[in-house]
Design a protein around this motif. Structure first.
Motif, PDB file in Angstrom:
ATOM      1  N   GLY A 147     -74.440  45.331  32.602  1.00 30.75           N
ATOM      2  CA  GLY A 147     -73.561  45.260  31.443  1.00 30.75           C
ATOM      3  C   GLY A 147     -72.545  44.147  31.622  1.00 30.75           C
ATOM      4  O   GLY A 147     -72.458  43.521  32.677  1.00 30.75           O
ATOM      5  N   VAL A 148     -71.771  43.901  30.596  1.00 31.36           N
ATOM      6  CA  VAL A 148     -70.766  42.852  30.665  1.00 31.36           C
ATOM      7  C   VAL A 148     -69.478  43.433  31.247  1.00 31.36           C
ATOM      8  O   VAL A 148     -69.026  44.498  30.848  1.00 31.36           O
ATOM      9  N   ALA A 149     -68.916  42.745  32.216  1.00 31.24           N
ATOM     10  CA  ALA A 149     -67.696  43.216  32.858  1.00 31.24           C
ATOM     11  C   ALA A 149     -66.482  42.828  32.023  1.00 31.24           C
ATOM     12  O   ALA A 149     -66.461  41.758  31.399  1.00 31.24           O
ATOM     13  N   PRO A 150     -65.462  43.684  31.976  1.00 34.67           N
ATOM     14  CA  PRO A 150     -64.235  43.326  31.250  1.00 34.67           C
ATOM     15  C   PRO A 150     -63.628  42.064  31.849  1.00 34.67           C
ATOM     16  O   PRO A 150     -63.713  41.808  33.040  1.00 34.67           O
ATOM     17  N   GLY A 151     -62.996  41.271  31.003  1.00 28.84           N
ATOM     18  CA  GLY A 151     -62.371  40.042  31.479  1.00 28.84           C
ATOM     19  C   GLY A 151     -62.008  39.131  30.328  1.00 28.84           C
ATOM     20  O   GLY A 151     -62.205  39.460  29.152  1.00 28.84           O
ATOM     21  N   ASP A 152     -61.473  37.970  30.678  1.00 29.41           N
ATOM     22  CA  ASP A 152     -60.992  37.048  29.653  1.00 29.41           C
ATOM     23  C   ASP A 152     -62.097  36.581  28.715  1.00 29.41           C
ATOM     24  O   ASP A 152     -61.886  36.451  27.500  1.00 29.41           O
ATOM     25  N   ILE A 153     -63.311  36.309  29.265  1.00 31.15           N
ATOM     26  CA  ILE A 153     -64.392  35.793  28.413  1.00 31.15           C
ATOM     27  C   ILE A 153     -64.814  36.850  27.400  1.00 31.15           C
ATOM     28  O   ILE A 153     -65.041  36.546  26.224  1.00 31.15           O
ATOM     29  N   LEU A 154     -64.897  38.108  27.844  1.00 32.89           N
ATOM     30  CA  LEU A 154     -65.239  39.178  26.907  1.00 32.89           C
ATOM     31  C   LEU A 154     -64.164  39.307  25.837  1.00 32.89           C
ATOM     32  O   LEU A 154     -64.475  39.451  24.647  1.00 32.89           O
ATOM     33  N   ASP A 155     -62.893  39.235  26.250  1.00 29.86           N
ATOM     34  CA  ASP A 155     -61.800  39.325  25.274  1.00 29.86           C
ATOM     35  C   ASP A 155     -61.878  38.188  24.261  1.00 29.86           C
ATOM     36  O   ASP A 155     -61.673  38.391  23.055  1.00 29.86           O
ATOM     37  N   GLU A 156     -62.178  36.993  24.758  1.00 28.43           N
ATOM     38  CA  GLU A 156     -62.288  35.849  23.854  1.00 28.43           C
ATOM     39  C   GLU A 156     -63.439  36.028  22.879  1.00 28.43           C
ATOM     40  O   GLU A 156     -63.323  35.707  21.683  1.00 28.43           O
ATOM     41  N   ALA A 157     -64.573  36.508  23.386  1.00 30.07           N
ATOM     42  CA  ALA A 157     -65.739  36.713  22.518  1.00 30.07           C
ATOM     43  C   ALA A 157     -65.423  37.743  21.432  1.00 30.07           C
ATOM     44  O   ALA A 157     -65.743  37.529  20.251  1.00 30.07           O
ATOM     45  N   ILE A 158     -64.806  38.842  21.807  1.00 28.92           N
ATOM     46  CA  ILE A 158     -64.478  39.878  20.822  1.00 28.92           C
ATOM     47  C   ILE A 158     -63.465  39.346  19.816  1.00 28.92           C
ATOM     48  O   ILE A 158     -63.539  39.645  18.612  1.00 28.92           O
ATOM     49  N   GLY A 159     -62.523  38.540  20.296  1.00 24.45           N
ATOM     50  CA  GLY A 159     -61.553  37.945  19.378  1.00 24.45           C
ATOM     51  C   GLY A 159     -62.212  37.046  18.344  1.00 24.45           C
ATOM     52  O   GLY A 159     -61.866  37.063  17.161  1.00 24.45           O
ATOM     53  N   SER A 214     -78.319  42.397  26.751  1.00 26.81           N
ATOM     54  CA  SER A 214     -77.994  42.312  25.329  1.00 26.81           C
ATOM     55  C   SER A 214     -77.562  43.648  24.741  1.00 26.81           C
ATOM     56  O   SER A 214     -76.559  43.730  24.019  1.00 26.81           O
ATOM     57  N   GLY A 215     -78.319  44.706  25.034  1.00 26.88           N
ATOM     58  CA  GLY A 215     -77.998  46.005  24.462  1.00 26.88           C
ATOM     59  C   GLY A 215     -76.665  46.550  24.930  1.00 26.88           C
ATOM     60  O   GLY A 215     -75.853  47.030  24.132  1.00 26.88           O
ATOM     61  N   LEU A 216     -76.414  46.481  26.225  1.00 28.18           N
ATOM     62  CA  LEU A 216     -75.149  46.982  26.761  1.00 28.18           C
ATOM     63  C   LEU A 216     -73.969  46.149  26.256  1.00 28.18           C
ATOM     64  O   LEU A 216     -72.884  46.682  26.009  1.00 28.18           O
ATOM     65  N   THR A 217     -74.189  44.855  26.103  1.00 28.91           N
ATOM     66  CA  THR A 217     -73.115  43.998  25.589  1.00 28.91           C
ATOM     67  C   THR A 217     -72.811  44.324  24.132  1.00 28.91           C
ATOM     68  O   THR A 217     -71.641  44.391  23.725  1.00 28.91           O
ATOM     69  N   ALA A 218     -73.857  44.528  23.327  1.00 27.87           N
ATOM     70  CA  ALA A 218     -73.639  44.907  21.929  1.00 27.87           C
ATOM     71  C   ALA A 218     -72.865  46.215  21.840  1.00 27.87           C
ATOM     72  O   ALA A 218     -71.954  46.365  21.016  1.00 27.87           O
ATOM     73  N   ASP A 219     -73.211  47.190  22.691  1.00 31.36           N
ATOM     74  CA  ASP A 219     -72.484  48.468  22.722  1.00 31.36           C
ATOM     75  C   ASP A 219     -71.012  48.259  23.089  1.00 31.36           C
ATOM     76  O   ASP A 219     -70.115  48.882  22.512  1.00 31.36           O
ATOM     77  N   THR A 220     -70.780  47.386  24.069  1.00 38.96           N
ATOM     78  CA  THR A 220     -69.406  47.123  24.514  1.00 38.96           C
ATOM     79  C   THR A 220     -68.583  46.473  23.411  1.00 38.96           C
ATOM     80  O   THR A 220     -67.431  46.855  23.154  1.00 38.96           O
ATOM     81  N   ILE A 221     -69.143  45.484  22.748  1.00 34.88           N
ATOM     82  CA  ILE A 221     -68.442  44.816  21.650  1.00 34.88           C
ATOM     83  C   ILE A 221     -68.133  45.815  20.538  1.00 34.88           C
ATOM     84  O   ILE A 221     -67.020  45.848  19.991  1.00 34.88           O
ATOM     85  N   LEU A 222     -69.121  46.635  20.202  1.00 33.25           N
ATOM     86  CA  LEU A 222     -68.929  47.645  19.156  1.00 33.25           C
ATOM     87  C   LEU A 222     -67.798  48.605  19.523  1.00 33.25           C
ATOM     88  O   LEU A 222     -66.951  48.950  18.675  1.00 33.25           O
ATOM     89  N   TYR A 223     -67.762  49.024  20.780  1.00 36.07           N
ATOM     90  CA  TYR A 223     -66.717  49.960  21.233  1.00 36.07           C
ATOM     91  C   TYR A 223     -65.321  49.366  21.011  1.00 36.07           C
ATOM     92  O   TYR A 223     -64.425  50.026  20.468  1.00 36.07           O
ATOM     93  N   TRP A 224     -65.134  48.112  21.423  1.00 34.55           N
ATOM     94  CA  TRP A 224     -63.796  47.519  21.324  1.00 34.55           C
ATOM     95  C   TRP A 224     -63.438  47.167  19.890  1.00 34.55           C
ATOM     96  O   TRP A 224     -62.241  47.202  19.521  1.00 34.55           O
ATOM     97  N   LEU A 225     -64.406  46.854  19.048  1.00 36.91           N
ATOM     98  CA  LEU A 225     -64.113  46.658  17.636  1.00 36.91           C
ATOM     99  C   LEU A 225     -63.594  47.946  17.005  1.00 36.91           C
ATOM    100  O   LEU A 225     -62.645  47.932  16.195  1.00 36.91           O
ATOM    101  N   ASP A 226     -64.218  49.062  17.384  1.00 37.96           N
ATOM    102  CA  ASP A 226     -63.768  50.364  16.872  1.00 37.96           C
ATOM    103  C   ASP A 226     -62.389  50.721  17.416  1.00 37.96           C
ATOM    104  O   ASP A 226     -61.524  51.222  16.688  1.00 37.96           O
ATOM    105  N   GLU A 227     -62.194  50.456  18.724  1.00 34.44           N
ATOM    106  CA  GLU A 227     -60.894  50.773  19.331  1.00 34.44           C
ATOM    107  C   GLU A 227     -59.770  49.996  18.651  1.00 34.44           C
ATOM    108  O   GLU A 227     -58.668  50.518  18.447  1.00 34.44           O
TER     109      GLU A 227
END
Length: 540
Positions: A183-195, A314-327
């Motif tokens: 899965g994708v680890a939390p960090g600046d790149i993930l935050d930037e992607a979600i932003g 891909s699947g775990l990353t999509a789940d992670t992005i979805l989670y933080w969008l909802d949060e």
């Protein structure tokens, strides 16, 4: 449990230990006894090809459709060099398979068929494993299978002929492959992607062949974002049935879908290396944020530099992005509310006219799309005619769609259609080829399909020319006659090889050919006669 046996028997048994029940190949001095043992001692099925390269191609399609490592075998020297194009196709397509290749005796360095087989294999991009000694057979076979899975490419196991009748102790060896994706680890790149995703007003989700297993997660993310879905050619059919599926992304898009992609402001790419044809050489990716997600690090940054790159499943990353969008309670974009999906997925038909004695290619494809079996596996050769097939002929899912264009070769389709048919025997196979491709690689294996009794429909687009070259001469107002060929009747050849053959020169012939498919009893070839001056251009 340890058993005493000859090396050729140990190789066969070690292959069977990995769950292999089907082997493609052509026998010769260095592999014939191994093949015999695989069939007689291991209850395996051997599928003999007419050409060594064909056996590798059959195995590639078998691996793709069946979803497991496939096996082929050839003997030494010219047998292996005959496999160079096929191995390159497999390496470029990231397809896991093992080729059991004989080698000339170590004790005879001046053997007529001797060659540095490691260097031959290296040039194709495939991997190489040397059978080291009689006592290492099981370990060497296990290494070849392990590497095929983790490296996602063909691996050649090199088998010296002078080992075959030596004694060996065999004990089953299977290396377990850790395939659980990260899965994708939390960090600046993930935050930037979600932003970037959260701020997008016109986001679009693009899935490639590396994201096929993540279909459900990608749909959930798309629905949450109200973003349309698209695929690369390799993932064709992944989002069939979804109301906002715009189908293939890139140079194969409809004009309306191409414009929609150009208007999007954020493309979230899963499991695709962003080939030049996918991005239209970068044109479709300008002035927008690009997020690229892939489990394979080398896939990222190869075509263009993304704004955010995540090496993860891909699947775990999509789940992670979805989670933080909802949060974060991010609102949906509303992009899909603007879309007219019927307009976005309709390819223009163009003129329905053509010269006397020829059938209109686009109109014929549209009619075949309606009439061909819906539960088909779709296999395409390379060449001028295939881009219209990719756009107009549907596939039920990516696993049932085999594209033989990883190396830009022609003449590979019929061989891979055989592998696809054996991997899914209850599914009819439809294979499209051009006339040059069928002459190059189809004729020598059509009888193989007949011998195997496959439910195979072959459509040959025959413009009596090498079409891509024909167009170049015409564009420069030069004489194209060097590209033109007076082929024999392909339908007649199909009949002579034991199958059925139907020639189509007009719409009436086409309807009769379609009607004849209902009573087909084996491999059937439909030959579409086309005007070489009036065939749609390649869309790449």
């Amino acid at each position: 449990m340890t058993k005493n046996m000859h090396v050729y028997q140990a190789i066969a048994q070690a292959t069977a230990d990995h769950g292999v029940d089907t082997m493609f190949g052509l026998m010769g001095d260095a592999n014939l006894f191994m093949v015999d043992s695989f069939v007689r001692d291991c209850d395996g099925r051997f599928v003999p090809a007419a050409h060594e390269g064909s056996s590798v191609l059959m195995a590639l399609a078998y691996a793709h459709v069946a979803g497991k490592v496939a096996v082929a075998t050839v003997t030494h020297g010219p047998a292996l060099t005959n496999c160079v194009t096929a191995l390159t196709e497999g390496a470029r397509g990231h397809i896991p398979m093992v080729l059991l290749a004989g080698d000339t005796p170590v004790a005879n360095p001046r053997h007529l068929q001797g060659i540095d087989q490691r260097e031959v294999v290296k040039a194709t991009g495939a991997g190489f494993v040397q059978l080291r000694a009689p006592e290492t057979v099981a370990m060497d076979v296990a290494q070849a299978f392990y590497r095929a899975q983790v490296e996602r490419r063909p691996i050649v196991l090199n088998m010296p002929a002078d080992f075959m009748w030596q004694e060996a102790e065999h004990k089953a060896q299977v290396l377990e492959v850790f395939t659980a994706p990260g899965g994708v680890a939390p960090g600046d790149i993930l935050d930037e992607a979600i932003g970037m995703i959260a701020s997008a007003r016109r986001p679009l989700i693009l899935a490639g062949g590396g994201a096929v297993a993540a279909r459900d997660q990608l749909i959930k993310l798309a629905d949450r974002l109200e973003a349309p879905l698209a695929t690369t050619l390799k993932a064709k059919g992944l989002f069939n049935g979804h109301p906002y599926n715009i189908d293939i992304f890139g140079t194969l898009s409809t004009p309306a879908a191409y414009d929609l992609i150009a208007q999007s402001d954020c493309i979230i790419c899963f499991g695709t290396a962003l080939h030049d044809f996918t991005t239209d050489r970068g044109k479709l990716m300008t002035d927008k944020r690009i997020i690229q997600v892939d489990i394979e690090p080398t896939a990222i940054g190869g075509g263009l530099h993304p704004d955010a790159a995540l090496v993860a499943d891909s699947g775990l990353t999509a789940d992670t992005i979805l989670y933080w969008l909802d949060e974060a309670e991010i609102a949906a974009s509303g992009f899909t509310r603007e879309l007219d999906i019927e307009t976005l997925t309709a390819h223009p038909l163009g003129s329905n006219k053509t010269a006397e004695g020829y059938v209109n290619y686009v109109q014929a494809l549209e009619r075949l799309e309606e009439a061909l079996p819906k539960d088909r596996a779709l296999v395409t050769d390379g060449g001028r005619f295939m881009t219209e097939v990719w756009c107009r002929i549907s596939a039920p899912n990516p696993q049932s769609f085999v594209v033989t264009a990883n190396f830009g070769s022609i003449g590979l389709g019929l061989q891979e259609a055989i592998g696809a048919g054996l991997a899914a025997p209850d599914q009819p196979v439809v294979m499209f080829s051009g006339d040059g491709g069928f002459m190059m690689g189809g004729i020598n294996e059509f009888n193989t399909a007949v011998r195997l009794g496959l439910d195979l429909i072959v459509i040959v687009a025959n413009d009596s020319a090498y079409g891509a070259e024909h167009i170049q001469f015409l564009d420069r107002k030069m004489d194209p006659s060097l590209t033109e060929f007076h082929w024999p009747s392909f339908a007649g050849i199909a009949k002579s090889l034991g199958g059925e053959g139907i020639e189509v020169r007009n719409s009436t012939d086409l309807e009769e050919a379609i009607a004849g498919l209902k009573t087909r009893k084996g491999p059937t070839l439909i030959e579409l006669h086309l005007d070489p001056h009036d065939v749609p251009r390649m869309r790449i």
